[in-house]
Design a protein around this motif. Structure first.
Motif, PDB file in Angstrom:
ATOM      1  N   VAL A 208      -1.720  35.741   5.769  1.00 31.90           N
ATOM      2  CA  VAL A 208      -0.323  35.279   5.752  1.00 31.90           C
ATOM      3  C   VAL A 208       0.384  35.664   7.043  1.00 31.90           C
ATOM      4  N   LEU A 209       0.182  36.905   7.485  1.00 32.08           N
ATOM      5  CA  LEU A 209       0.782  37.345   8.749  1.00 32.08           C
ATOM      6  C   LEU A 209       0.270  36.505   9.918  1.00 32.08           C
ATOM      7  N   PHE A 210      -1.010  36.164   9.873  1.00 29.99           N
ATOM      8  CA  PHE A 210      -1.594  35.324  10.914  1.00 29.99           C
ATOM      9  C   PHE A 210      -0.960  33.928  10.895  1.00 29.99           C
ATOM     10  N   ILE A 211      -0.762  33.376   9.698  1.00 35.40           N
ATOM     11  CA  ILE A 211      -0.142  32.049   9.574  1.00 35.40           C
ATOM     12  C   ILE A 211       1.286  32.068  10.109  1.00 35.40           C
ATOM     13  N   LEU A 212       2.029  33.135   9.789  1.00 32.28           N
ATOM     14  CA  LEU A 212       3.405  33.250  10.279  1.00 32.28           C
ATOM     15  C   LEU A 212       3.437  33.348  11.806  1.00 32.28           C
ATOM     16  N   ALA A 213       2.530  34.156  12.361  1.00 36.48           N
ATOM     17  CA  ALA A 213       2.468  34.295  13.814  1.00 36.48           C
ATOM     18  C   ALA A 213       2.076  32.969  14.465  1.00 36.48           C
ATOM     19  N   SER A 214       1.125  32.269  13.852  1.00 41.10           N
ATOM     20  CA  SER A 214       0.679  30.974  14.381  1.00 41.10           C
ATOM     21  C   SER A 214       1.802  29.949  14.325  1.00 41.10           C
ATOM     22  N   THR A 215       2.557  29.959  13.242  1.00 37.82           N
ATOM     23  CA  THR A 215       3.685  29.031  13.102  1.00 37.82           C
ATOM     24  C   THR A 215       4.735  29.290  14.170  1.00 37.82           C
ATOM     25  N   PHE A 216       5.012  30.563  14.403  1.00 38.48           N
ATOM     26  CA  PHE A 216       5.997  30.925  15.434  1.00 38.48           C
ATOM     27  C   PHE A 216       5.549  30.440  16.811  1.00 38.48           C
ATOM     28  N   VAL A 217       4.270  30.678  17.134  1.00 37.98           N
ATOM     29  CA  VAL A 217       3.728  30.262  18.428  1.00 37.98           C
ATOM     30  C   VAL A 217       3.747  28.741  18.551  1.00 37.98           C
ATOM     31  N   PHE A 218       3.396  28.042  17.449  1.00 40.34           N
ATOM     32  CA  PHE A 218       3.362  26.582  17.479  1.00 40.34           C
ATOM     33  C   PHE A 218       4.763  25.999  17.669  1.00 40.34           C
ATOM     34  N   MET A 219       5.757  26.560  16.974  1.00 41.53           N
ATOM     35  CA  MET A 219       7.128  26.073  17.118  1.00 41.53           C
ATOM     36  C   MET A 219       7.658  26.337  18.524  1.00 41.53           C
ATOM     37  N   LYS A 220       7.272  27.486  19.078  1.00 44.62           N
ATOM     38  CA  LYS A 220       7.674  27.802  20.447  1.00 44.62           C
ATOM     39  C   LYS A 220       7.049  26.821  21.431  1.00 44.62           C
ATOM     40  N   ARG A 221       5.803  26.425  21.147  1.00 39.53           N
ATOM     41  CA  ARG A 221       5.118  25.448  22.003  1.00 39.53           C
ATOM     42  C   ARG A 221       5.818  24.091  21.924  1.00 39.53           C
ATOM     43  N   ILE A 222       6.197  23.664  20.725  1.00 42.63           N
ATOM     44  CA  ILE A 222       6.903  22.388  20.564  1.00 42.63           C
ATOM     45  C   ILE A 222       8.230  22.411  21.312  1.00 42.63           C
ATOM     46  N   HIS A 223       8.956  23.512  21.177  1.00 41.85           N
ATOM     47  CA  HIS A 223      10.242  23.649  21.871  1.00 41.85           C
ATOM     48  C   HIS A 223      10.048  23.587  23.377  1.00 41.85           C
ATOM     49  N   ARG A 224       8.988  24.225  23.872  1.00 36.86           N
ATOM     50  CA  ARG A 224       8.696  24.214  25.297  1.00 36.86           C
ATOM     51  C   ARG A 224       8.359  22.805  25.784  1.00 36.86           C
ATOM     52  N   ASP A 225       7.541  22.089  24.996  1.00 36.18           N
ATOM     53  CA  ASP A 225       7.141  20.733  25.391  1.00 36.18           C
ATOM     54  C   ASP A 225       8.325  19.776  25.409  1.00 36.18           C
ATOM     55  N   LYS A 226       9.258  19.965  24.484  1.00 37.96           N
ATOM     56  CA  LYS A 226      10.456  19.099  24.459  1.00 37.96           C
ATOM     57  C   LYS A 226      11.377  19.400  25.635  1.00 37.96           C
ATOM     58  N   ALA A 227      11.420  20.667  26.042  1.00 36.36           N
ATOM     59  CA  ALA A 227      12.333  21.063  27.111  1.00 36.36           C
ATOM     60  C   ALA A 227      11.831  20.674  28.485  1.00 36.36           C
ATOM     61  N   GLU A 228      10.510  20.558  28.650  1.00 38.15           N
ATOM     62  CA  GLU A 228       9.930  20.282  29.971  1.00 38.15           C
ATOM     63  C   GLU A 228      10.403  18.968  30.604  1.00 38.15           C
ATOM     64  N   PRO A 229      10.484  17.851  29.858  1.00 37.73           N
ATOM     65  CA  PRO A 229      10.926  16.597  30.495  1.00 37.73           C
ATOM     66  C   PRO A 229      12.347  16.658  31.033  1.00 37.73           C
ATOM     67  N   ASN A 230      13.174  17.555  30.469  1.00 38.45           N
ATOM     68  CA  ASN A 230      14.564  17.643  30.878  1.00 38.45           C
ATOM     69  C   ASN A 230      14.785  18.555  32.076  1.00 38.45           C
ATOM     70  N   GLU A 231      13.711  19.293  32.455  1.00 35.60           N
ATOM     71  CA  GLU A 231      13.860  20.232  33.564  1.00 35.60           C
ATOM     72  C   GLU A 231      13.690  19.530  34.912  1.00 35.60           C
TER      73      GLU A 231
END
Length: 231
Positions: A208-231
């Motif tokens: 469960v802790l691994f899933i939570l950590a993975s979810t956090f990393v994945f959401m951070k990756r999505i946020h990063r990918d969305k922000a890149e085109p605007n930079e």
């Protein structure tokens, strides 16, 4: 010569479909083929040398449960870093850290393979044939193991060149996550006892802790990918 090919073929078959072979497929999403070959070859030579010359000494010196838990932690770590993907900052650092890639592959493969059935096969052949055939057993085991693992590397790089961006990282995540949780369960079972009531709950908590950590990393990756085109 017959003994050499017999040992080599046995080791090759023993490694086919093993977790370390699949692990190398996953590692191709992170490292260059050259680095994986160097790290894997060095680990195989050292492991088989220890197995043939020292027999079961290494396994007796290091508790099996500790080996399993270290391997599990390494698998889960690589799962999360595979999910994270690459960004420009990481790519800029790649040249500085590339020299450590073979060492990283060496350590990961070494821990994962330590005490595995292929090493036990090398120990068995070493004990049966004696020190007079130590070099033959060592080379045959090493070549057979490396031949099977090179297939994993080539499959990984073939997938990498033929699949869309990010797909191999996702595949690597699932490979490492599955083996990480399975190996963690094995390690806890060896430490506490296979039928101990705490083994399954502790494994689930870690999952469960691994899933939570993975979810956090994945959401951070999505946020990063969305922000890149605007930079």
């Amino acid at each position: 010569m017959l003994l050499f090919f017999q040992i080599m073929f046995t080791e090759f078959i023993a490694e086919m479909g093993d977790k370390t072979q699949l692990m190398l497929v996953a590692l191709t999403s992170r490292f260059k083929l050259r680095d994986i070959i160097i790290g894997t070859a060095a680990a195989i030579l050292v492991l088989n040398g220890l197995a043939v010359l020292l027999g079961g000494f290494v396994s007796e010196l290091i508790p099996t449960w500790l080996i399993r838990l270290i391997a599990a932690a390494a698998f889960l770590f690589f799962a999360i870093t595979s999910l994270k993907g690459d960004d420009e900052e990481e790519e800029a650092k790649e040249e500085n850290v590339s020299r450590f890639a073979p060492l990283t592959v060496f350590c990961t493969f070494f821990v994962a393979e330590l005490g595995d059935k292929t090493q036990l096969t090398a120990i068995t052949f070493g004990a049966n044939e004696g020190m007079n055939a130590a070099v033959t057993v060592w080379l045959a085991c090493s070549i057979g193991l490396f031949a099977a693992d090179i297939l994993g590397m080539l499959i990984g790089y073939l997938l990498k060149s033929k699949t869309p961006d990010g797909l191999l990282n996702t595949l690597a995540f699932f490979i490492f996550a599955i083996f990480g949780n399975i190996t963690m369960h094995e390690g806890l079972g060896l430490l506490l006892g296979k039928n101990h009531p705490a083994v399954f709950p502790v494994t689930m908590i870690i999952a469960v802790l691994f899933i939570l950590a993975s979810t956090f990393v994945f959401m951070k990756r999505i946020h990063r990918d969305k922000a890149e085109p605007n930079e």
